[in-house]
Motif scaffolding. Sequence first.
Motif, PDB file in Angstrom:
ATOM      1  N   ILE A 123      -7.713   7.713 -12.998  1.00 24.92           N
ATOM      2  CA  ILE A 123      -6.738   6.433 -12.745  1.00 24.92           C
ATOM      3  C   ILE A 123      -5.732   6.417 -14.183  1.00 24.92           C
ATOM      4  O   ILE A 123      -6.021   6.575 -15.380  1.00 24.92           O
ATOM      5  CB  ILE A 123      -7.551   5.071 -13.056  1.00 24.92           C
ATOM      6  CG1 ILE A 123      -8.585   4.879 -11.869  1.00 24.92           C
ATOM      7  CG2 ILE A 123      -6.261   3.839 -12.837  1.00 24.92           C
ATOM      8  CD1 ILE A 123      -8.034   5.116 -10.167  1.00 24.92           C
TER       9      ILE A 123
ATOM     10  N   GLN B 101      -2.059   8.647  -5.314  1.00 21.13           N
ATOM     11  CA  GLN B 101      -1.549   7.415  -4.626  1.00 21.13           C
ATOM     12  C   GLN B 101      -1.373   6.437  -6.031  1.00 21.13           C
ATOM     13  O   GLN B 101      -2.003   6.132  -6.670  1.00 21.13           O
ATOM     14  CB  GLN B 101      -2.751   6.848  -3.939  1.00 21.13           C
ATOM     15  CG  GLN B 101      -2.221   5.652  -3.111  1.00 21.13           C
ATOM     16  CD  GLN B 101      -3.611   5.319  -2.189  1.00 21.13           C
ATOM     17  OE1 GLN B 101      -4.670   5.585  -2.704  1.00 21.13           O
ATOM     18  NE2 GLN B 101      -3.101   4.326  -1.105  1.00 21.13           N
TER      19      GLN B 101
ATOM     20  N   LEU C  22      -0.720   2.883  -7.159  1.00 24.71           N
ATOM     21  CA  LEU C  22      -1.625   1.705  -6.764  1.00 24.71           C
ATOM     22  C   LEU C  22      -0.901   0.518  -7.215  1.00 24.71           C
ATOM     23  O   LEU C  22      -0.851  -0.469  -6.585  1.00 24.71           O
ATOM     24  CB  LEU C  22      -2.905   1.881  -7.764  1.00 24.71           C
ATOM     25  CG  LEU C  22      -3.777   3.040  -7.779  1.00 24.71           C
ATOM     26  CD1 LEU C  22      -4.934   2.780  -8.424  1.00 24.71           C
ATOM     27  CD2 LEU C  22      -4.329   3.094  -6.222  1.00 24.71           C
TER      28      LEU C  22
ATOM     29  N   THR D 226       0.729  -1.376   0.045  1.00 26.88           N
ATOM     30  CA  THR D 226       0.057  -0.040   0.070  1.00 26.88           C
ATOM     31  C   THR D 226       0.898   1.222  -0.071  1.00 26.88           C
ATOM     32  O   THR D 226       1.740   1.345   0.851  1.00 26.88           O
ATOM     33  CB  THR D 226      -0.951   0.087   1.311  1.00 26.88           C
ATOM     34  OG1 THR D 226      -1.546  -1.115   1.162  1.00 26.88           O
ATOM     35  CG2 THR D 226      -1.941   1.276   1.070  1.00 26.88           C
TER      36      THR D 226
ATOM     37  N   ALA E   2      -3.638   6.497  -8.946  1.00 22.90           N
ATOM     38  CA  ALA E   2      -4.789   7.373  -8.755  1.00 22.90           C
ATOM     39  C   ALA E   2      -4.651   8.660  -8.361  1.00 22.90           C
ATOM     40  O   ALA E   2      -4.065   9.081  -7.482  1.00 22.90           O
ATOM     41  CB  ALA E   2      -5.733   6.500  -7.547  1.00 22.90           C
TER      42      ALA E   2
END
Length: 101
Positions: free
Chosen positions: A90, A15, A17, A2, A27
């Motif tokens: 995305i 972030q 992914l 993560t 993202a």
Amino acid sequence: MTYPVIPADLGVTRQVLAENPDMMVVAFRFKHGAEGKLHNHPHVQSTYVEAGRFAFTIDGEEHDLGPGDSLVIPSNAQHGCLCQEAGTLIDTFTPRRDDFL
């Protein structure tokens, strides 16, 4: 693994992914009115609108995108976006954006 949520621009977070040296999926979450400032990079980028509405500019050409829409941004193209309705993009980059790690 993560990855953390990182502030990108005012009203925008990013972030990672998934990533490996050949590709990266990220993202980007935008608040209404937030801007992805005009920029360019050597990576080819695809953008998929998971939610929200965005006005994209790619090398001076305008694109209006909503949920389910996508586009490919060529290497070194000048691009950016304005979020017209809060949402999430995305993005996939090839090769990986090492500056995001």
